[in-house]
Design an enzyme around this catalytic site. Sequence first.
Site, short mmCIF file in Angstrom:
data_model
loop_
_atom_site.label_atom_id
_atom_site.label_comp_id
_atom_site.label_asym_id
_atom_site.label_seq_id
_atom_site.Cartn_x
_atom_site.Cartn_y
_atom_site.Cartn_z
N TYR A 1 1.30 -1.14 0.08
CA TYR A 1 -0.46 -0.03 -0.41
C TYR A 1 0.72 1.26 -0.18
O TYR A 1 1.22 1.53 1.03
CB TYR A 1 -0.69 -0.25 0.88
CG TYR A 1 -2.00 -0.89 1.44
CD1 TYR A 1 -2.18 -1.98 0.42
CD2 TYR A 1 -2.37 -1.78 2.15
CE1 TYR A 1 -3.26 -3.65 0.51
CE2 TYR A 1 -3.39 -2.42 2.50
CZ TYR A 1 -3.59 -3.38 1.97
OH TYR A 1 -4.32 -4.31 1.74
N HIS B 1 0.39 -12.30 1.91
CA HIS B 1 -0.66 -11.27 0.43
C HIS B 1 -0.48 -11.72 -0.80
O HIS B 1 0.33 -11.66 -1.42
CB HIS B 1 -0.17 -9.66 0.88
CG HIS B 1 -0.66 -8.74 0.04
ND1 HIS B 1 0.19 -7.35 0.11
CD2 HIS B 1 -2.03 -8.47 0.12
CE1 HIS B 1 -1.21 -6.51 0.06
NE2 HIS B 1 -2.58 -6.91 -0.43
#
Length: 336
Positions: free
Chosen positions: A56, A140
């Site tokens: 992110y 992830h």
Amino acid sequence: MHRRTIPSTAVEVTELGFGASVIGNLYRTTSAEDAAAAVDTAWDAGIRYYDTAPHYGLGLSERRLGAALRDRPREQYVLSSKVGRLLVPNDHPTGVDTEGFVVRDDLRRQWDFSRDGVRRSIEETLERTGLDRLDIVYLHDPDDHWQQAADQAMPTLADLRDQGVIGAIGAGMNQSALLARFLRETAADVVMLAGRYTLLDQSALDDVLPAAREHGKAVVAAGVFNSGLLAEDRPAEGMKYDYRAAPPALVDRARAIADVCQAHGTTLPAAAIAFPLTHPSVINVTLGMRDPGQVRRNTRLHRQFVPGELWDDLRDQGLLRAETPFAPDERSQPCP
């Protein structure tokens, strides 16, 4: 705010979680002041679960979230981040990240679910956040890396959990089938499921949710607005569904659900938040929150009363799958 515990762990999360991807400048710039104020507002609203990732904003989200939480009592909140994408120097920068974040691309992402990669990723996350530990660590998006993720990454996380370094471990993905394998075949305690158990998509009923119930594990629901189509009281043409323009048939379906919500005295986005929490295995809904206004809106929607009869009506009209289960005491979202 209600809290729920990840089975077989001591990790307890609030029903509503703070998704920090947007304070990493997802799609557009968020000021440092707005990011800090969003976390402060979430804290004041009782939110005690915060989720981030190196991906992110190429570390920006982790830095901002860590700075905003650093002076908070560490035992009072749960922090999750993710492994699988190491941040390494970018030898050929273009000036702007190409994966949806408005940040410079001096770094790039490098897939790595190896034992050393997992440990290095956790160490670097702790450096960026400035915090002493992570409570939950997810793999992830290991969609194309099952073997390394299952054989190396998850056992490494399990060792760290068993040593008390991490409280709980799991995986986070936009698909449910592989998450079900993680629940059934690995030491995962919890999975973060994005977009596959919503008012418009209950495909997780075919795999990950039965796996969670069978093995006594937990699910965190993300992407409950399906990229925006369920985020407004009345869906409009041109809204997004799973990151793309929503097909007209889905817009019509969302409007039909909105009509039923209105008839029951509630709204589509409030029902979208409440719906996943009616499943016995879902312990949390995590929403992206960019600024104080979004935090206030999301917490207000979470507290909005959603009557249990709504789900029955949606099923009767064919707008929810007939086999959708409801926990006996979680059929509606009570007013605080």
